[in-house]
Design an enzyme around this catalytic site. Structure first.
Site, PDB file in Angstrom:
ATOM      1  N   LYS A  16      36.229 -22.752  15.673  1.00 58.19           N
ATOM      2  CA  LYS A  16      36.260 -22.147  14.348  1.00 58.19           C
ATOM      3  C   LYS A  16      35.059 -21.234  14.198  1.00 58.19           C
ATOM      4  O   LYS A  16      34.049 -21.515  14.852  1.00 58.19           O
ATOM      5  CB  LYS A  16      36.274 -23.182  13.223  1.00 58.19           C
ATOM      6  N   TYR A  59      33.829 -25.218   6.354  1.00 58.15           N
ATOM      7  CA  TYR A  59      34.128 -26.662   6.244  1.00 58.15           C
ATOM      8  C   TYR A  59      34.509 -27.026   4.812  1.00 58.15           C
ATOM      9  O   TYR A  59      35.369 -27.869   4.589  1.00 58.15           O
ATOM     10  CB  TYR A  59      32.945 -27.506   6.714  1.00 58.15           C
TER      11      TYR A  59
HETATM   12  P1  NAD Z   1      25.375 -21.386  21.119  1.00 57.86           P
HETATM   13  O1  NAD Z   1      24.539 -20.187  20.804  1.00 57.86           O
HETATM   14  O2  NAD Z   1      24.677 -22.665  21.387  1.00 57.86           O
HETATM   15  O3  NAD Z   1      26.324 -21.082  22.360  1.00 57.86           O
HETATM   16  C1  NAD Z   1      26.998 -19.859  22.510  1.00 57.86           C
HETATM   17  C2  NAD Z   1      27.243 -19.607  23.984  1.00 57.86           C
HETATM   18  O4  NAD Z   1      27.873 -18.343  24.135  1.00 57.86           O
HETATM   19  C3  NAD Z   1      25.937 -19.563  24.794  1.00 57.86           C
HETATM   20  O5  NAD Z   1      26.097 -20.303  25.974  1.00 57.86           O
HETATM   21  C4  NAD Z   1      25.769 -18.071  25.114  1.00 57.86           C
HETATM   22  O6  NAD Z   1      25.120 -17.861  26.347  1.00 57.86           O
HETATM   23  C5  NAD Z   1      27.230 -17.632  25.182  1.00 57.86           C
HETATM   24  N1  NAD Z   1      27.420 -16.192  25.000  1.00 57.86           N
HETATM   25  C6  NAD Z   1      28.278 -15.438  25.703  1.00 57.86           C
HETATM   26  N2  NAD Z   1      28.232 -14.169  25.330  1.00 57.86           N
HETATM   27  C7  NAD Z   1      27.307 -14.082  24.354  1.00 57.86           C
HETATM   28  C8  NAD Z   1      26.808 -13.010  23.571  1.00 57.86           C
HETATM   29  N3  NAD Z   1      27.267 -11.756  23.703  1.00 57.86           N
HETATM   30  N4  NAD Z   1      25.863 -13.296  22.659  1.00 57.86           N
HETATM   31  C9  NAD Z   1      25.401 -14.559  22.493  1.00 57.86           C
HETATM   32  N5  NAD Z   1      25.851 -15.620  23.200  1.00 57.86           N
HETATM   33  C10 NAD Z   1      26.791 -15.378  24.139  1.00 57.86           C
HETATM   34  O7  NAD Z   1      26.419 -21.528  19.925  1.00 57.86           O
HETATM   35  P2  NAD Z   1      27.257 -22.818  19.546  1.00 57.86           P
HETATM   36  O8  NAD Z   1      26.587 -23.522  18.443  1.00 57.86           O
HETATM   37  O9  NAD Z   1      27.615 -23.566  20.745  1.00 57.86           O
HETATM   38  O10 NAD Z   1      28.570 -22.120  18.914  1.00 57.86           O
HETATM   39  C11 NAD Z   1      29.605 -21.588  19.716  1.00 57.86           C
HETATM   40  C12 NAD Z   1      30.925 -21.627  18.926  1.00 57.86           C
HETATM   41  O11 NAD Z   1      31.224 -22.961  18.610  1.00 57.86           O
HETATM   42  C13 NAD Z   1      30.899 -20.859  17.604  1.00 57.86           C
HETATM   43  O12 NAD Z   1      32.132 -20.245  17.390  1.00 57.86           O
HETATM   44  C14 NAD Z   1      30.685 -21.936  16.576  1.00 57.86           C
HETATM   45  O13 NAD Z   1      31.253 -21.625  15.317  1.00 57.86           O
HETATM   46  C15 NAD Z   1      31.389 -23.099  17.209  1.00 57.86           C
HETATM   47  N6  NAD Z   1      30.811 -24.403  16.813  1.00 57.86           N
HETATM   48  C16 NAD Z   1      31.650 -25.326  16.321  1.00 57.86           C
HETATM   49  C17 NAD Z   1      31.150 -26.560  15.937  1.00 57.86           C
HETATM   50  C18 NAD Z   1      32.081 -27.612  15.416  1.00 57.86           C
HETATM   51  O14 NAD Z   1      31.595 -28.637  14.949  1.00 57.86           O
HETATM   52  N7  NAD Z   1      33.386 -27.410  15.497  1.00 57.86           N
HETATM   53  C19 NAD Z   1      29.799 -26.823  16.050  1.00 57.86           C
HETATM   54  C20 NAD Z   1      28.965 -25.850  16.578  1.00 57.86           C
HETATM   55  C21 NAD Z   1      29.491 -24.629  16.961  1.00 57.86           C
END
Ligand code: NAD
Length: 366
Positions: free
Chosen positions: A130, A214
């Site tokens: 999401k 949420y």
């Molecule tokens: P994060 O920043 O920890 O991870 C993002 C990943 O994408 C990193 O490994 C990064 O290297 C990679 N990436 C690839 N191309 C990129 C670019 N151009 N710029 C930046 N990063 C790039 O983020 P996260 O917290 O893991 O979030 C990732 C996704 O998961 C988002 O869509 C977020 O909304 C979703 N999320 C959902 C929940 C949930 O509870 N459902 C919780 C956290 C995150």
């Protein structure tokens, strides 16, 4: 390809050896579906990947990352062979890997549509985080691409697999505290500077896209209805360096067809995680409502407030992974398909419009 896991039969033998033995000897009850994870950031590595250990129907078979060191670290940790570790540049080669049934897209929001569609075109089902995409138009393109490819698309709305939220849905919709009149739903956290969430080109928006969703999603799943009217106000200090391109607070009111109203908070500068469903005869409260663990419910009826405690159940993460796996095995539709993500995006766009134009926005029935 959905194949039979022999881990239980083979006991201490490694998964690599197990795969070489072929599916012939396993029973249907052992079948596990193979997932590739795209994007090895916080959520993928700290919440999703550890959950495969408690899955009945899902197994981690491949990784996609732009950082070779992460592919090494997590590839070794999860016994992923070198042939199943991909960079973004060779992502489309997943087409040739029959072990991958489902691609789980855990990238920054603006990359969800591209990688989901490429996965569908490579013949894979997709679990997409999401928000599904950064606009309704993108969400519609995704749904069309999956329809054309004949593949399943599910959105990572994990709370739908969390037992307290499931109970809250049942209680609210069955009128346990009388017909619902008002829902309040609050989500927010003080965001730290220097992350993609604060760059609109990657996030598509601020608190609403990330955490306020949420509140919106809960209002929709607790009612089982689609809002017909939206009103919102935004409060953002544009001098705060965190909020140069995205909003901080955007609070909104939703009106549902049955007359239920939802009053929702979305914030990037204060902590919130709760909702309350108030009916004519009491209320159901969840506080916290949607964390990774530790949900707490209380119910107020007949003048008394009682905590409601459930025995520990399957984690929401394992439940979510296994749900799509079962949909693939049984050829059924996920309870949170692409259309569910699109429904949120439609309301999100209306919320932004309402705040920008300072007026109520009517939404057409879906
Ligand atoms: P994060 O920043 O920890 O991870 C993002 C990943 O994408 C990193 O490994 C990064 O290297 C990679 N990436 C690839 N191309 C990129 C670019 N151009 N710029 C930046 N990063 C790039 O983020 P996260 O917290 O893991 O979030 C990732 C996704 O998961 C988002 O869509 C977020 O909304 C979703 N999320 C959902 C929940 C949930 O509870 N459902 C919780 C956290 C995150």
């Amino acid at each position: 390809m959905v194949e039979n896991s022999r881990r239980a039969v083979l006991g201490g033998l490694g998964a690599g050896l197990a795969m070489t033995l072929g599916p012939a000897r396993a029973s249907a009850a052992d079948r596990k579906v193979g997932y590739a994870i795209v994007g090895l950031g916080y959520y993928a590595t700290q919440q999703i990947m550890p959950a495969f250990a408690s899955c009945d129907r899902s197994r981690l078979v491949a990784l996609v990352s732009g950082t070779p060191a992460k592919l090494d670290t997590f590839g070794d940790k999860y016994d992923i062979p070198a042939s199943h570790r991909y960079s973004y540049g060779d992502f489309d080669r997943i087409r040739n890997n029959p072990d991958i049934d489902i691609v789980y897209v855990v990238l920054p929001n603006s990359l969800h549509a591209e990688y989901s569609i490429r996965a569908a075109q490579a013949g894979k089902h997709v679990m997409c985080e999401k928000p599904m995409a950064v606009s309704v138009a993108e969400g519609e393109r995704m749904i069309a691409a999956f329809r054309q490819a004949g593949k399943k698309l599910m959105i990572g709305y994990r709370s739908r697999f969390e037992q307290y939220n499931r109970l809250a849905i049942d209680l609210a919709r069955s009128g346990h505290v009388g017909p619902t009149r008002i829902i309040t739903a609050d989500h927010g956290f003080p965001i730290t500077a220097g992350q993609w969430r604060l760059d609109r080109s990657l996030s598509g928006g601020g608190s609403l896209m990330d955490i306020g969703i949420y509140s919106l999603n809960a209002a929709r799943y607790l009612t089982g209805e689609e809002p017909v009217e939206v009103s919102a106000i935004e409060s953002t200090d544009r001098n705060d360096p965190r909020f140069r391109t995205v909003e901080d607070r955007i609070n909104f009111l939703l009106r549902f067809p049955s007359g239920i109203e939802a009053v929702c908070v979305s914030s990037y500068s204060s902590s919130h995680n709760s909702y309350r469903v108030t009916g004519t005869g009491g209320w159901i409260e969840m506080s916290p409502a949607t964390p990774y663990a530790g949900q707490a419910m209380s119910i107020h009826r007949n003048g008394e407030t009682t905590p409601r405690t459930l025995p520990p159940g399957k984690s929401q993460f394992a439940g979510q992974l296994d749900h799509l796996a079962e949909c693939v095995i049984n050829d059924t539709t996920p309870i949170v398909p692409g259309e569910e993500g699109l429904a949120d995006l439609r309301v999100i766009e209306a919320i932004y419009r309402s705040a920008a134009e300072r007026r109520h926005i009517a939404l057409q029935a879906m």
